[in-house]
Design an enzyme around this catalytic site. Sequence first.
Site, PDB file in Angstrom:
ATOM      1  N   LYS A 183       0.828  -1.194   0.000  1.00 46.14           N
ATOM      2  CA  LYS A 183       0.000   0.000   0.000  1.00 46.14           C
ATOM      3  C   LYS A 183       0.869   1.253   0.000  1.00 46.14           C
ATOM      4  O   LYS A 183       0.430   2.343  -0.335  1.00 46.14           O
ATOM      5  CB  LYS A 183      -0.868   0.034   1.274  1.00 46.14           C
ATOM      6  CG  LYS A 183      -1.762  -1.144   1.494  1.00 46.14           C
ATOM      7  CD  LYS A 183      -2.440  -0.988   2.864  1.00 46.14           C
ATOM      8  CE  LYS A 183      -3.058  -2.253   3.332  1.00 46.14           C
ATOM      9  NZ  LYS A 183      -3.483  -2.135   4.758  1.00 46.14           N
ATOM     10  N   GLY A 184       2.122   1.082   0.447  1.00 42.68           N
ATOM     11  CA  GLY A 184       2.968   2.248   0.746  1.00 42.68           C
ATOM     12  C   GLY A 184       3.224   3.184  -0.414  1.00 42.68           C
ATOM     13  O   GLY A 184       3.461   4.376  -0.210  1.00 42.68           O
ATOM     14  N   ASP A 210       7.501   2.367  -2.789  1.00 41.33           N
ATOM     15  CA  ASP A 210       7.820   3.466  -1.877  1.00 41.33           C
ATOM     16  C   ASP A 210       9.289   3.431  -1.467  1.00 41.33           C
ATOM     17  O   ASP A 210       9.989   4.430  -1.541  1.00 41.33           O
ATOM     18  CB  ASP A 210       6.895   3.442  -0.633  1.00 41.33           C
ATOM     19  CG  ASP A 210       6.895   2.093   0.091  1.00 41.33           C
ATOM     20  OD1 ASP A 210       7.535   1.129  -0.389  1.00 41.33           O
ATOM     21  OD2 ASP A 210       6.244   1.990   1.156  1.00 41.33           O
ATOM     22  N   ASP A 258      14.495  -1.404   0.683  1.00 44.87           N
ATOM     23  CA  ASP A 258      15.262  -1.494   1.930  1.00 44.87           C
ATOM     24  C   ASP A 258      16.268  -2.639   1.781  1.00 44.87           C
ATOM     25  O   ASP A 258      17.351  -2.454   1.226  1.00 44.87           O
ATOM     26  CB  ASP A 258      14.251  -1.721   3.065  1.00 44.87           C
ATOM     27  CG  ASP A 258      14.867  -1.795   4.439  1.00 44.87           C
ATOM     28  OD1 ASP A 258      16.077  -2.003   4.554  1.00 44.87           O
ATOM     29  OD2 ASP A 258      14.121  -1.669   5.433  1.00 44.87           O
ATOM     30  N   LYS A 288      17.206   2.738   0.597  1.00 44.05           N
ATOM     31  CA  LYS A 288      17.969   2.776   1.856  1.00 44.05           C
ATOM     32  C   LYS A 288      19.373   2.253   1.653  1.00 44.05           C
ATOM     33  O   LYS A 288      19.562   1.290   0.905  1.00 44.05           O
ATOM     34  CB  LYS A 288      17.294   1.875   2.904  1.00 44.05           C
ATOM     35  CG  LYS A 288      16.380   2.606   3.834  1.00 44.05           C
ATOM     36  CD  LYS A 288      16.019   1.708   5.007  1.00 44.05           C
ATOM     37  CE  LYS A 288      14.678   2.103   5.568  1.00 44.05           C
ATOM     38  NZ  LYS A 288      14.239   1.228   6.658  1.00 44.05           N
ATOM     39  N   PHE A 344      14.296   3.851  10.160  1.00 42.21           N
ATOM     40  CA  PHE A 344      12.908   3.563   9.813  1.00 42.21           C
ATOM     41  C   PHE A 344      12.179   4.870   9.518  1.00 42.21           C
ATOM     42  O   PHE A 344      12.221   5.809  10.320  1.00 42.21           O
ATOM     43  CB  PHE A 344      12.192   2.783  10.920  1.00 42.21           C
ATOM     44  CG  PHE A 344      10.935   2.133  10.420  1.00 42.21           C
ATOM     45  CD1 PHE A 344      10.983   0.919   9.748  1.00 42.21           C
ATOM     46  CD2 PHE A 344       9.695   2.754  10.576  1.00 42.21           C
ATOM     47  CE1 PHE A 344       9.823   0.336   9.240  1.00 42.21           C
ATOM     48  CE2 PHE A 344       8.537   2.175  10.083  1.00 42.21           C
ATOM     49  CZ  PHE A 344       8.605   0.961   9.414  1.00 42.21           C
ATOM     50  N   ASP A 400       4.107   3.645   6.400  1.00 42.38           N
ATOM     51  CA  ASP A 400       3.472   3.505   7.702  1.00 42.38           C
ATOM     52  C   ASP A 400       4.364   2.814   8.722  1.00 42.38           C
ATOM     53  O   ASP A 400       5.352   2.163   8.381  1.00 42.38           O
ATOM     54  CB  ASP A 400       2.198   2.659   7.566  1.00 42.38           C
ATOM     55  CG  ASP A 400       2.526   1.178   7.347  1.00 42.38           C
ATOM     56  OD1 ASP A 400       3.320   0.886   6.428  1.00 42.38           O
ATOM     57  OD2 ASP A 400       2.022   0.325   8.108  1.00 42.38           O
ATOM     58  N   ARG A 434       0.697   7.284   7.484  1.00 42.07           N
ATOM     59  CA  ARG A 434       0.712   7.371   6.018  1.00 42.07           C
ATOM     60  C   ARG A 434       0.313   8.760   5.532  1.00 42.07           C
ATOM     61  O   ARG A 434       0.657   9.173   4.434  1.00 42.07           O
ATOM     62  CB  ARG A 434      -0.275   6.367   5.408  1.00 42.07           C
ATOM     63  CG  ARG A 434       0.109   4.914   5.583  1.00 42.07           C
ATOM     64  CD  ARG A 434      -0.773   4.045   4.695  1.00 42.07           C
ATOM     65  NE  ARG A 434      -0.791   2.651   5.111  1.00 42.07           N
ATOM     66  CZ  ARG A 434       0.112   1.736   4.750  1.00 42.07           C
ATOM     67  NH1 ARG A 434       1.120   2.076   3.989  1.00 42.07           N
ATOM     68  NH2 ARG A 434       0.016   0.490   5.165  1.00 42.07           N
TER      69      ARG A 434
HETATM   70  P1  IMP Z   1      12.564  -4.735   1.672  1.00 49.09           P
HETATM   71  O1  IMP Z   1      11.972  -6.010   1.206  1.00 49.09           O
HETATM   72  O2  IMP Z   1      13.421  -4.895   2.903  1.00 49.09           O
HETATM   73  O3  IMP Z   1      13.307  -3.977   0.569  1.00 49.09           O
HETATM   74  O4  IMP Z   1      11.382  -3.828   2.187  1.00 49.09           O
HETATM   75  C1  IMP Z   1      10.547  -3.160   1.335  1.00 49.09           C
HETATM   76  C2  IMP Z   1       9.188  -2.863   1.919  1.00 49.09           C
HETATM   77  O5  IMP Z   1       9.201  -2.804   3.341  1.00 49.09           O
HETATM   78  C3  IMP Z   1       8.738  -1.494   1.452  1.00 49.09           C
HETATM   79  O6  IMP Z   1       7.916  -1.620   0.326  1.00 49.09           O
HETATM   80  C4  IMP Z   1       7.979  -0.950   2.623  1.00 49.09           C
HETATM   81  O7  IMP Z   1       6.631  -1.298   2.521  1.00 49.09           O
HETATM   82  C5  IMP Z   1       8.594  -1.628   3.812  1.00 49.09           C
HETATM   83  N1  IMP Z   1       9.622  -0.772   4.443  1.00 49.09           N
HETATM   84  C6  IMP Z   1      10.957  -0.923   4.374  1.00 49.09           C
HETATM   85  N2  IMP Z   1      11.585   0.028   5.077  1.00 49.09           N
HETATM   86  C7  IMP Z   1      10.594   0.798   5.593  1.00 49.09           C
HETATM   87  C8  IMP Z   1      10.605   1.981   6.412  1.00 49.09           C
HETATM   88  O8  IMP Z   1      11.642   2.529   6.810  1.00 49.09           O
HETATM   89  N3  IMP Z   1       9.382   2.489   6.709  1.00 49.09           N
HETATM   90  C9  IMP Z   1       8.218   1.942   6.301  1.00 49.09           C
HETATM   91  N4  IMP Z   1       8.163   0.853   5.541  1.00 49.09           N
HETATM   92  C10 IMP Z   1       9.353   0.293   5.189  1.00 49.09           C
END
Ligand code: IMP
Length: 175
Positions: free
Chosen positions: A41-42, A98, A101, A129, A150, A157, A163
């Site tokens: 949703k982000g 969004d 990470d 990130k 974070f 969120d 959000r």
């Molecule tokens: P990844 O799989 O670790 O790259 O995480 C990606 C997903 O985790 C993103 O689409 C976000 O929905 C969520 N996410 C990662 N880091 C953050 C953060 O700092 N704040 C909020 N949501 C995050």
Amino acid sequence: MGERLAPLISAARIRRRVAELARQIGEDQRDAPLTLVIVLKGATVFAADLMRQITVPFVIDFISASSYRASTRSSGTVLIRDRTGLDVRGHRVILVEDIVDTGLTISSIIETLRELEPASLDVCALLHKRVTGAAPVEVRYRGFEVPDVFVVGYGMDYAERYRNLPGICQLIPDG
Ligand code: IMP
């Protein structure tokens, strides 16, 4: 747990950067059909602003993936839903996310979408990130690089909260 917010990226900076990304996409992706696949949703707030600034024709679709639950660290598993209606064969696809990470979520989505045989597949992420040991993901359209903290706001969120903040803030747990 209590928490506080520290401003990181203002709404005005986001607005300027989103306009630049939209211009870049418009210049690169002239050979339609173009599909923006928005990751729920982000990315919805980002995507709503981005798409209103893209001047080439496109269609939108959605995909749902989650690796975070009510926690500020990645759970390490990615659940992909809502891909059944996607028809992107032969389309240029831009995945609108969004935040990248660990790269786990976007890598899983890329893998899933490749099976649908798009003509091209690029990633547009508002935030990338700097995470040590993260999966290498090529983000062709990147809004901002952020430190490994974070963040919330502008669609992102913490346990479904924040959000609606117009800018992006760092969420700092109390104590
Ligand atoms: P990844 O799989 O670790 O790259 O995480 C990606 C997903 O985790 C993103 O689409 C976000 O929905 C969520 N996410 C990662 N880091 C953050 C953060 O700092 N704040 C909020 N949501 C995050």
